[in-house]
Design a protein around this motif. Structure first.
Motif, PDB file in Angstrom:
ATOM      1  N   CYS A   1       0.933  -1.243   0.002  1.00  0.00           N
ATOM      2  CA  CYS A   1      -0.031  -0.058   0.110  1.00  0.00           C
ATOM      3  C   CYS A   1       0.685   1.155   0.129  1.00  0.00           C
ATOM      4  CB  CYS A   1      -0.944  -0.019   1.333  1.00  0.00           C
ATOM      5  SG  CYS A   1      -2.069   1.343   1.349  1.00  0.00           S
ATOM      6  N   LYS A   2       0.694   2.130  -0.948  1.00  0.00           N
ATOM      7  CA  LYS A   2       1.342   3.491  -1.009  1.00  0.00           C
ATOM      8  C   LYS A   2       0.100   4.474  -0.739  1.00  0.00           C
ATOM      9  CE  LYS A   2       3.941   5.080  -4.244  1.00  0.00           C
ATOM     10  NZ  LYS A   2       4.463   5.629  -5.529  1.00  0.00           N
ATOM     11  N   LEU A   3       0.670   5.147   0.490  1.00  0.00           N
ATOM     12  CA  LEU A   3      -0.279   6.401   0.898  1.00  0.00           C
ATOM     13  C   LEU A   3       0.278   7.782   0.881  1.00  0.00           C
ATOM     14  CD1 LEU A   3      -0.325   3.760   3.402  1.00  0.00           C
ATOM     15  CD2 LEU A   3      -2.411   4.982   3.664  1.00  0.00           C
ATOM     16  N   THR A   4      -0.343   8.506   0.333  1.00  0.00           N
ATOM     17  CA  THR A   4       0.300  10.023   0.273  1.00  0.00           C
ATOM     18  C   THR A   4      -0.772  11.027   0.832  1.00  0.00           C
ATOM     19  OG1 THR A   4       0.728   9.385  -1.904  1.00  0.00           O
ATOM     20  CG2 THR A   4       1.064  11.809  -1.336  1.00  0.00           C
ATOM     21  N   GLY A   5      -0.232  11.804   1.593  1.00  0.00           N
ATOM     22  CA  GLY A   5      -1.196  12.503   2.323  1.00  0.00           C
ATOM     23  C   GLY A   5      -0.801  14.241   1.993  1.00  0.00           C
ATOM     24  N   GLY A   6      -1.620  15.057   1.755  1.00  0.00           N
ATOM     25  CA  GLY A   6      -1.351  16.481   1.787  1.00  0.00           C
ATOM     26  C   GLY A   6      -1.919  17.389   2.607  1.00  0.00           C
ATOM     27  N   PHE A   7      -0.933  18.602   3.153  1.00  0.00           N
ATOM     28  CA  PHE A   7      -1.596  19.509   4.054  1.00  0.00           C
ATOM     29  C   PHE A   7      -1.547  20.965   3.265  1.00  0.00           C
ATOM     30  CE2 PHE A   7       0.519  16.100   6.611  1.00  0.00           C
ATOM     31  CZ  PHE A   7      -0.322  16.157   7.953  1.00  0.00           C
TER      32      PHE A   7
END
Length: 728
Positions: A447-453
């Motif tokens: 699983c690849k997870l990318t979060g943005g702020f």
């Protein structure tokens, strides 16, 4: 009593089973009176009258409650009996239980409903109709008493297996009323009790099966003994999809106790002997030449490379979407990325797969520990070549199921062997090695997870890409929806009663690049919530760290109310943020199998990198609690399973075959490794959630997050035995 079998086309029956993922798809309405069984009073085997399909009452006032679901240690048998007894208003001390058979269920137009036991559905999906069965029987008993006394039924009431006429004080026991009650029509309207009025259900009563477990009286599938029975041991091709090229039966036919050597399907050979040891010894010595097929070229490394490719593939099935996650990530002030991986894992039930079959030209009977009696019956019909009406399955107690015994491959093998020795009962018993290497494994995924702020430090976007196996593609392709496997998204769904994603994130994309291997993926206890919870909850901690926020406070800003309520309950009970000196906290939450769950783990890691899990506080909101003591035990047991998987659970592949063949290479937790577990039960009412599986999912991420707090190390591949936990 002779039962006429409903006419049912065998092929249609099998298609119906497949369409329901192992449970019959035939429509049914639950009739609550014995009249559904033909003319006259239906009777149990001992002649006692059957009030309705769920309840038999004997003259001595003992009550037999029929339980359609399987019992494999999870307590469903006791919980369902409590629900029936509550509405029946019977004396709990006189309650016993029995399993009806799938053949009887078909003959009686599925009067007992669904026999499938998995997905923590035993109580939550059948609670209403079993309660109605109890309530209908109660009203019939009251009506029988009123008829005998020639008084208005409204003047009578029932309690503790006695009907009382309030004005006169007359009483009659259920045992004396049963014969007359069984002849009555069930009430047209059935009103169930309010949960607040429960006296038997909702209480932490002792389990009905414990005493017989302790004294050895309880009979499991492995214990079956029949007159003239022989025993079979089997060797299936070590590579799934492979076949038998040849075998030399002459090499073992003269060995002690050997009766016959038979091929079983395309891929296996069995030896039938007078004892398991003799069968096992002979099959081990049997020369077999295998054609491993293309699967023989597969390894853990090649599977890993295939999954890695899926993380960035253009095509993927979308399970949950809100806003425009990719655009939001492209314009984010700050992004965080992580890649996790989860291995194949084995069910490793303590009782290996087994089934006993007796085949004749006119009948095929099977005694088996199965999680799905109806699917087992369909398998027996298919393997025997006989109509469903000439087949029967007797459900036994299960020495562990965990999803593995929802599949009937071992039952099919037993019948295929018995067909070659007609008239003789044959017990097929897998060796531990056969069991470990022919499982339907917890699916392997990455699983690849990318979060943005945004500039203010708010989480505005999340893209979660899962690459890996589909259970539906392996076991039930008819469950795929336009190619997508909805089970992949357990705990990640946009809403609904089963496993909704708990976070409010304006731009969200959760998708799945399906990458299947030659190995069979199966329903492993907790199923996809196990790795999905790790991916989401460990990454939430990573996002909290990246934004300089406390993990709990970070979640509080994002979580939906019911998810947050159970997490808050756990945090308060655990004293989150204030562990004893040298210990560290980690938290996790998810919704799975209709329940909201959370955990707070308390761990320490010494200078040598030795992990000690001291305490876990686990919260569950199942909506309605049938037996609180049982739920607490299920929570504790689920943590044994979940933590064992995190610490040791890994099946690796070499030349297409699973390398772990026994508990020396597939370890489980020992007693001295088990933390103190405190269960916090916070049922909010208004719904029915499961309890056997949900909390498994939060065991690992809570501990992993605590390990990071203790060491600064973020573990992203599993199991932990492959890692050095010395502080970063």
């Amino acid at each position: 009593m002779t039962v006429s079998m409903t006419k049912l086309d065998r092929r249609a029956f099998l298609v119906g089973v497949a369409a329901a993922g192992g449970g019959l798809s035939l429509g049914f309405q639950i009739p609550f009176g014995a009249t559904s069984f033909g003319a006259g009073t239906a009777r149990a085997a001992d002649g006692a009258p059957e009030i309705n399909a769920w309840i038999v009452i004997r003259p001595d006032d003992s009550v037999v409650i029929r339980i359609a679901r399987s019992e494999m240690g999870q307590g469903t048998l006791t919980g369902l009996a409590q629900l029936v007894a509550e509405e029946l208003e019977c004396d709990w001390s006189k309650v016993t239980t029995e399993f009806p058979t799938p053949g009887q269920n078909v003959a009686r137009k599925r009067v007992w409903g669904n026999f499938s036991t998995g997905g923590s559905r035993g109580i939550r999906e059948s609670n209403e109709y079993v309660r109605k069965g109890g309530a209908a029987a109660r009203e019939m008993l009251i009506q029988a008493a009123a008829n005998e006394w020639k008084v208005p039924v409204g003047e009578c009431s029932a309690a503790n297996s006695v009907v009382t006429h309030k004005p006169s004080g007359k009483t009659a026991t259920y045992g004396k009323l049963a014969e007359a009650a069984a002849k009555l029509d069930p009430p047209k309207e059935i009103t169930l009790k309010d949960v607040k009025d429960w006296k038997v259900a909702g209480k932490g009563l002792k389990r009905l099966d414990t005493r017989d477990k302790l004294n050895g009286k309880l009979v499991y599938g492995i214990d079956i003994k029949l007159p003239g029975m022989l025993t079979a041991a089997i060797r299936d091709c070590p590579v799934n999809g492979g076949k038998v090229t040849s075998f030399d039966a002459a090499k073992v036919t003269g060995m002690r106790g050997v009766k016959k050597v038979v091929q079983v399907g395309d891929s296996a050979v069995a030896v039938v002997a007078d004892s398991f040891w003799n069968a096992k010894t002979a099959v081990a010595a049997l020369p077999i030449v295998w054609d491993n097929g293309p699967g023989g070229k597969v390894s853990s490394e090649s599977i890993g490379a295939m999954l890695k490719e899926g993380l960035d593939a253009d095509q993927a099935y979308v399970g949950n979407k809100a806003g425009d996650a990719k655009a939001a990530l492209a314009g984010a002030a700050k992004t965080v990325e992580a890649v996790y991986a989860y291995p194949f894992q084995n069910h490793a039930t303590m009782e290996p797969m087994n089934a006993t079959a007796l085949y004749t030209d006119d009948k095929c009977e099977v005694w088996a520990p199965t999680q799905n009696g109806e699917a087992a019956l369909a398998t027996v019909a298919e393997a025997s070549g006989l109509p469903v009406g000439k087949c029967e399955v007797y459900k036994m107690m299960l020495g562990g199921g965990f999803g593995r015994r929802g599949r009937s491959d071992y039952i099919q093998q037993a019948v295929l062997i018995a067909r070659q020795i007609p008239g003789t009962p044959v017990k097929l018993l897998w060796t531990r090695e056969e069991d470990m290497t022919h499982c339907s494994y917890h699916p392997v995924t990455q699983c690849k997870l990318t979060g943005g702020f945004d500039a203010a430090g708010n989480l505005t976007a999340l893209h979660m890409r899962i690459s890996g196996q589909s259970i539906a593609a392996s076991l039930a392709p008819q469950l795929l929806q336009n190619g997508m496997d909805p089970v992949t998204f357990q705990g990640l769904n946009p809403g609904g009663p089963e496993g909704a994603f708990g976070y409010n994130i304006p731009n969200l994309l959760i998708d799945h690049a399906m990458r299947n291997t030659h190995l069979v993926a199966g329903f492993w206890r907790g199923v996809n919530t196990n790795h999905n919870a790790i991916y989401v909850e460990c990454f939430m901690d990573e996002l909290a760290q990246a934004s300089g926020q406390d993990p709990l406070e970070f979640r509080r800003k994002l979580l939906k109310p019911k998810h947050l309520a159970v997490l808050n309950a756990v945090a308060e009970k655990a004293g989150y943020g204030k562990p004893p000196q040298g210990r560290y906290h980690g938290i996790a939450q998810i919704m799975g199998f209709g329940s909201y769950v959370a955990a707070c783990a308390e761990v320490s890691v010494d200078a040598k990198g030795v992990l000690k899990i001291h305490r876990i506080v686990a919260g569950t909101d199942p909506g309605t609690a049938v037996n609180p003591a049982q739920i607490e035990r299920q929570v504790c047991g689920s943590f044994v399973y979940g933590l064992s998987a995190m610490l040791y659970g890994e099946c690796t592949v070499k030349d297409g075959a699973i390398e772990q063949t026994n508990f020396d290479s597939y370890n489980v937790m020992r007693i001295d490794e088990m933390p103190q577990v405190e269960a916090v039960l916070v049922p909010s009412g208004g719904f029915w959630g499961g309890v056997g599986e949900p909390t498994i999912a939060v065991a690992a991420p809570a501990v992993l997050n605590a390990i990071f707090a203790a060491t600064g190390k973020r573990i992203q591949t599993f199991p932990l035995m492959n890692h050095d936990l010395k502080s970063a």
